[in-house]
Design an enzyme around this catalytic site. Structure first.
Site, PDB file in Angstrom:
ATOM      1  N   MET A  10      10.735   8.524   0.371  1.00 48.47           N
ATOM      2  CA  MET A  10      11.653   9.529  -0.165  1.00 48.47           C
ATOM      3  C   MET A  10      11.078  10.920   0.119  1.00 48.47           C
ATOM      4  SD  MET A  10      14.017   7.692  -1.738  1.00 48.47           S
ATOM      5  CE  MET A  10      14.747   8.396  -3.178  1.00 48.47           C
ATOM      6  N   LYS A  14      14.424  12.102   6.280  1.00 48.36           N
ATOM      7  CA  LYS A  14      15.279  11.165   7.036  1.00 48.36           C
ATOM      8  C   LYS A  14      16.699  11.698   7.195  1.00 48.36           C
ATOM      9  CE  LYS A  14      14.530   7.723   4.217  1.00 48.36           C
ATOM     10  NZ  LYS A  14      13.641   8.424   3.284  1.00 48.36           N
ATOM     11  N   GLU A  87      20.728   5.232   4.996  1.00 51.66           N
ATOM     12  CA  GLU A  87      20.404   4.252   3.948  1.00 51.66           C
ATOM     13  C   GLU A  87      20.552   2.815   4.463  1.00 51.66           C
ATOM     14  OE1 GLU A  87      18.944   5.379   1.453  1.00 51.66           O
ATOM     15  OE2 GLU A  87      19.638   7.431   1.214  1.00 51.66           O
ATOM     16  N   CYS A 182       0.498   8.446  -1.830  1.00 49.65           N
ATOM     17  CA  CYS A 182      -0.357   7.652  -0.945  1.00 49.65           C
ATOM     18  C   CYS A 182      -0.822   6.404  -1.698  1.00 49.65           C
ATOM     19  CB  CYS A 182      -1.552   8.469  -0.467  1.00 49.65           C
ATOM     20  SG  CYS A 182      -2.761   8.847  -1.767  1.00 49.65           S
TER      21      CYS A 182
END
Length: 197
Positions: A10, A14, A87, A182
């Site tokens: 997220m 994208k 998506e 991370c």
């Protein structure tokens, strides 16, 4: 042509990347179809970037939809240079195979964008199939608050980190949000939650 899969956590850009790709096709007067699964209610019938740009989709994909048959019908009306899917993690495995067939047999660039895994680190069926059959796979990078590469999405509901829950919970609610972290920070968060139980 190829089936492409562009994945990232997220906030990795994208949707912004997708909208740029669509723009690049359209300024060259090339025909591009933009779609997303109907389960993604964020933006209703539009694709919305966190940067504030948006575009209405050409088609919303239901789980029952045969994308291959849809494209065959559209090709009777005009050529299609590219099919862009936002998506794509929400697609069924069968639909991903239909996309591969569209790219291979009909010489259409099929470019999919989506998440690789959910907040519990389980793969989405659509993404898992795309990782298996896509001919070109690219990770869009994002950074954790510590500066390292973010690879995991954590879910927060009412400000609390979730360790259980449904795989799909769209973040258009003020009570649900996602944060990319991370692996090191992820385990620190998990350990802290376990210690406080």
């Amino acid at each position: 042509m190829k089936l492409y899969f562009r994945h990232g956590v997220m906030g990795s850009g994208k949707t912004t990347h997708l909208l740029q790709v669509v723009y690049n096709y359209e300024i060259r007067d090339m025909k591009v179809l933009v779609c997303k699964p109907i389960i993604d209610t964020k933006g209703n019938d539009s694709i919305v970037s966190r940067l504030g740009i948006s575009r209405k989709v050409d088609v919303l994909i239901s789980n029952e939809m045969n994308i291959l048959e849809y494209i065959k019908e559209k090709l009777k009306e005009s050529t299609i240079d590219a099919l862009v899917v936002d998506e794509s993690q929400f697609l069924t495995e069968e639909q991903v195979m239909q996309l591969l067939e569209i790219a291979t047999k009909y010489n259409i660039a099929v470019i999919c964008y989506g998440l690789k895994s959910d907040f519990l680190l389980n793969p989405f069926p659509g993404s898992s199939k795309l990782m298996t059959v896509a001919q070109d796979i690219e990770e869009l990078k994002h950074i954790c608050s510590c500066g390292k590469k973010a690879t995991i999405n954590i879910r927060k509901q009412d400000g609390k980190i979730c360790l259980t829950g449904e795989q799909v919970l769209i973040d258009n609610s003020s009570k649900v949000e996602y944060e990319a972290v991370c692996a090191e920070c992820y385990f620190k968060i998990i350990d802290r939650i376990k210690e406080n139980k």
